[in-house]
Scaffold this motif. Structure first.
Motif, PDB file in Angstrom:
ATOM      1  N   ALA A 435     -28.769  -6.615 -20.181  1.00  0.00           N
ATOM      2  CA  ALA A 435     -30.212  -6.372 -20.206  1.00  0.00           C
ATOM      3  C   ALA A 435     -30.913  -7.620 -19.674  1.00  0.00           C
ATOM      4  O   ALA A 435     -30.478  -8.743 -19.949  1.00  0.00           O
ATOM      5  CB  ALA A 435     -30.689  -6.054 -21.616  1.00  0.00           C
ATOM      6  N   ASP A 440     -36.292  -5.561 -19.115  1.00  0.00           N
ATOM      7  CA  ASP A 440     -35.743  -4.653 -20.122  1.00  0.00           C
ATOM      8  C   ASP A 440     -36.172  -4.999 -21.530  1.00  0.00           C
ATOM      9  O   ASP A 440     -35.705  -4.370 -22.492  1.00  0.00           O
ATOM     10  CB  ASP A 440     -34.212  -4.668 -20.042  1.00  0.00           C
ATOM     11  N   LEU A 447     -33.756  -6.754 -26.354  1.00  0.00           N
ATOM     12  CA  LEU A 447     -32.780  -7.089 -25.314  1.00  0.00           C
ATOM     13  C   LEU A 447     -31.354  -6.822 -25.779  1.00  0.00           C
ATOM     14  O   LEU A 447     -30.534  -6.271 -25.028  1.00  0.00           O
ATOM     15  CB  LEU A 447     -32.940  -8.546 -24.897  1.00  0.00           C
ATOM     16  N   HIS A 450     -30.819  -3.023 -25.937  1.00  0.00           N
ATOM     17  CA  HIS A 450     -30.661  -2.423 -24.602  1.00  0.00           C
ATOM     18  C   HIS A 450     -29.340  -2.844 -23.947  1.00  0.00           C
ATOM     19  O   HIS A 450     -28.702  -2.029 -23.260  1.00  0.00           O
ATOM     20  CB  HIS A 450     -31.842  -2.827 -23.722  1.00  0.00           C
ATOM     21  N   ALA A 451     -28.909  -4.089 -24.172  1.00  0.00           N
ATOM     22  CA  ALA A 451     -27.605  -4.502 -23.651  1.00  0.00           C
ATOM     23  C   ALA A 451     -26.486  -3.716 -24.332  1.00  0.00           C
ATOM     24  O   ALA A 451     -25.488  -3.351 -23.699  1.00  0.00           O
ATOM     25  CB  ALA A 451     -27.406  -6.001 -23.867  1.00  0.00           C
ATOM     26  N   ALA A 454     -26.323  -0.349 -22.719  1.00  0.00           N
ATOM     27  CA  ALA A 454     -25.659  -0.439 -21.423  1.00  0.00           C
ATOM     28  C   ALA A 454     -24.156  -0.581 -21.595  1.00  0.00           C
ATOM     29  O   ALA A 454     -23.364   0.017 -20.846  1.00  0.00           O
ATOM     30  CB  ALA A 454     -26.226  -1.621 -20.635  1.00  0.00           C
ATOM     31  N   PHE A 469     -28.692  -2.268 -18.108  1.00  0.00           N
ATOM     32  CA  PHE A 469     -29.650  -1.361 -18.741  1.00  0.00           C
ATOM     33  C   PHE A 469     -30.744  -1.012 -17.734  1.00  0.00           C
ATOM     34  O   PHE A 469     -31.126  -1.807 -16.889  1.00  0.00           O
ATOM     35  CB  PHE A 469     -30.289  -2.024 -19.954  1.00  0.00           C
ATOM     36  N   SER A 470     -31.214   0.184 -17.855  1.00  0.00           N
ATOM     37  CA  SER A 470     -32.350   0.607 -17.037  1.00  0.00           C
ATOM     38  C   SER A 470     -33.082   1.697 -17.794  1.00  0.00           C
ATOM     39  O   SER A 470     -32.627   2.164 -18.845  1.00  0.00           O
ATOM     40  CB  SER A 470     -31.866   1.133 -15.679  1.00  0.00           C
TER      41      SER A 470
END
Length: 743
Positions: A435, A440, A447, A450-451, A454, A469-470
């Protein structure tokens, strides 16, 4: 009255009671030095105590000034001037002063100078009384000051500098140095206030050992080392060229020992001239070593407490609390400077299998090695921490997307190298999610979350890879919820689920030996869902049991249809997940299926992955054995890709090994792949197992495995997986054309 008379008589008749004699005896037998000088401060008398204290006989003192006799190279000039100041001739005064004996030994004394006047009030004499305070200086001054500073929680460096300065104040002819020995057995200077800076810098990082100067040798031997003349001492051969030009001529080093006798560092005296330490220096060192040990052990205790509070006990990486604090500081700097930052979430693949198979000792060793590798590739500014279990986080300041790709590729490659732990060789891998700040998220929780998302996507799509991540990941989370709903519906009504079949043929004549059933899902809106994603979804949402039963039922139903229509399919193989073998009702379900569809047990083969074989749960072993007891053949899929599969082959009733396609695909250009392929074939033959080579796509591959005696093969060279009706047409076409595969 009688008493007075007897006293007078005694004085008159017994010379031992003479007051003058008694006074002289008291003066001479005292440990205090008494010096009487005239009005010009020239010595006219010195008692025997002065001779004992300083070594001078009376005739050596007469006519000389006390300061000229007792002062030495390091006597404080201002103190000496003060006690000789004519302005003080009319009153008594005192001071503490470093003096020297006749043989040049230093001695600290308390000096009291008392002027004597005659009856007319004229100055006629000076009486100087000197008391040896060396012991007091050592303990009441040195120890009190250092211990008081320790009580006030003065930092270690300041404490050691204070100790060195106090020692050098008492013994100014010596230069002091305190060094510690680090975990790599190298010397690290801690305090050396008067030592030449060039020497201190040069010695930093030097190893301990025999012939490594006084300090390195003392730390190595755990005993004092005296180099009375560095110019001729062989232990200083490699250091002489740096010491000589800096004026260092002698060194006396002592090991600083912990309470259990281990060497923590060294305390050393350096001298500008050759020679050995005096009695005063030896007493100073004895006391200083005790104080050094107290200071260093206290620091180690503080470091240990700090380590327990903020560092992971297994890997010594920052724990969650310290990781959070460090990352928040890094984010603050990134916001202030407008620079990018990447948060990398690392999750070790198949770690539970390692723990379950080899125990926690091996698992801990793997985690420790992974931590070491992560630290090894990290920059100085990077932050590496362990969240929990097999989850790690790496924070990369000043790192945008492009640089993050390079960093993560290095990370994945470093993790993937083989690891030898406790006699076991492991082939680890990690799934990684990334992330980016600020795209993100702008806070640590977002963060990391989100990481993590991913990383999860990387694990479900391809283990050992990485994903960024997106916004698509958020959509993917919603998509997953939709897929779960649709999968439940598909299992109920069969919507979109189907089986494709890939033929398995004999290597010698190309005759059909069986088919493998492969699950496909054609989603009404998303199209084809990858099988790995489908199975992972079923595992996560608790549908893997129903999915396995659906595949078994569909394969048996279509096999029964081929039997009725006279299509010659020897058997159908179905690959089940590890979770299916935890279902104790699986053997009964298979038995009912065979009976319902009118099939014999030999018509069905059940394939399992190495993860099933490595599972230590006794339910797995019991389930597999019960399936085998039905007469159903058990096959081991993707053989050779897991952790030491060979040592587990005897645990289960396996009759078929499937050589993983990764070996077959590398046969043409990789000698190791060829060697492994031959080894698997020999293992299968020696154990009486059939070996099936998967992924045969070229004539060269087919020719090699056939030439090495592999009995069965499958792959695109023979046929891609096809639906049941296309498989039936494929079989009929080959049968009509009588086109067996060339040997």
């Amino acid at each position: 009255m009688n008493f007075q008379m007897s006293t007078q008589d005694a004085r008159a008749g017994d010379p031992r009671q003479d007051p003058q004699r008694l006074l002289s005896m008291a003066v001479n037998e005292s440990d205090i030095a008494v010096i009487v000088a005239d009005e010009r401060r020239r010595i006219i008398f010195a008692n025997a105590g002065c001779t004992r204290m300083f070594g001078y006989e009376m005739h050596e003192l007469l006519g000389r000034r006390p300061g000229d006799v007792l002062a030495g190279p390091h006597t404080d000039p201002s103190t000496l001037a003060a006690i000789q100041d004519p302005a003080l001739d009319d009153r008594s005064h005192s001071a503490e002063m470093l003096t020297y004996t006749r043989d040049h030994r230093p001695r600290w004394v308390s000096v009291a100078v008392n002027p004597v006047h005659d009856v007319q009030g004229r100055l006629c004499n000076f009486v100087t009384v000197l008391t040896d305070i060396t012991h007091t200086k050592l303990h009441e001054v040195l120890q009190y000051r250092v211990l008081d500073a320790m009580v006030r929680e003065v930092p270690m460096h300041d404490l050691l500098m204070l100790l060195c300065r106090e020692v050098e104040r008492i013994a100014p002819e010596a230069l002091t140095s305190i060094m510690t020995v680090d975990e790599d057995n190298r010397l690290r200077p801690l305090a050396a206030p008067r030592m030449p800076e060039a020497f201190t810098q040069w010695i930093d990082g030097q190893p301990i050992g025999p012939d490594h100067g006084s300090c390195g040798t003392a730390a190595w031997l755990n005993e004092p080392v005296m180099a009375a003349d560095i110019a001729t001492d062989e232990r200083w051969n490699r250091y002489r060229e740096i010491a000589g030009p800096l004026g260092i001529a002698a060194c006396w080093a002592n090991p600083i020992r912990s309470s259990d006798g281990q060497v923590m560092g060294t305390f050393a005296f350096y001298y500008r001239t050759p020679g050995e330490p005096s009695v005063l220096h030896r007493r100073l060192v004895d006391l200083s070593l005790h104080l050094c040990a107290l200071i260093l052990e206290r620091e180690r205790t503080k470091e240990h407490i700090h380590q327990l509070a903020f560092y992971d006990t297994l890997t010594s990486l920052p724990n969650r609390a310290l990781l959070r604090a460090k990352t928040e500081r890094a984010l603050h700097d990134a916001q202030r400077t407008g620079s990018p930052l990447a948060v990398v979430f690392v999750d070790l693949d198949r770690f539970k299998q390692v723990n379950d198979t080899y125990g926690h000792t091996v698992g801990d060793g793997l985690l420790t090695e992974l931590a070491r590798r992560l630290q090894g590739i990290a920059r100085t500014s990077d932050i590496v921490g362990r969240l929990s279990g097999d989850e790690f986080v790496v924070v990369l300041p000043q790192c945008g997307a492009d640089r993050a790709v390079t960093a993560v590729e290095r990370l994945v490659a470093a993790v993937a190298k083989p690891v030898a732990v406790a006699g076991v060789t492991l082939h680890p891998g990690a799934s990684v999610g990334v992330a980016l700040f600020p795209e993100d998220g702008t806070d640590i929780d977002t963060l990391i979350r989100h990481a993590d998302m991913a990383m999860y996507q990387a694990k479900t799509q391809e283990r050992g890879g990485f994903r960024f991540f997106s916004a698509e990941l958020n959509r993917a989370a919603h998509e997953r919820a939709m897929l779960e709903t649709d999968l439940r519906a598909a299992l109920g009504a069969g919507g979109g689920l189907q089986l494709h079949y890939q033929p398995q043929v004999a290597s010698t004549d190309g005759l059909l030996q069986g088919v493998e059933a492969l699950l496909r899902w054609n989603h009404p809106t998303l199209g084809a869902v990858p099988p790995l994603r489908l199975v992972a979804l079923a595992e996560e949402c608790g549908l893997i049991r129903q999915l396995g039963q659906w595949v078994l039922d569909r394969a048996c139903r279509e096999m029964a249809g081929w039997r009725r229509r006279g299509v010659r399919v020897p058997h159908v193989a179905v690959n089940l997940s590890a979770s299916n073998f935890l279902d104790t009702a699986l053997p009964e379900f298979i038995g009912q299926l065979l009976e319902r569809h009118g099939l014999a047990p030999v018509d069905l083969t059940v394939e399992m992955t190495e993860g099933v074989m490595l599972n230590p749960d006794p339910l797995v072993l019991a389930t597999v054995q019960a399936v085998h007891a039905l007469g159903v053949q058990v096959s081991l899929d993707d053989f050779g890709t897991g952790y030491s599969s060979l040592s587990h082959l005897h645990r289960l009733p396996i009759r078929e090994l499937k050589l993983d396609k990764s070996f077959v695909q590398d046969i043409e250009h990789d000698e190791m792949a060829r060697a492994l392929t031959v080894s698997v074939l020999r293992i299968g033959k020696s154990l009486g197992m059939t070996v099936v080579a998967e992924g045969v796509e070229t004539e060269a591959q087919r020719h090699f495995v056939a030439g090495e005696g592999c009995p069965v093969m499958q792959g695109y060279l023979i046929s891609r997986p096809v639906p049941a009706d296309e498989l039936e047409a494929w079989i009929e076409e080959r049968s009509a054309a009588a086109e067996p595969l060339p040997a």
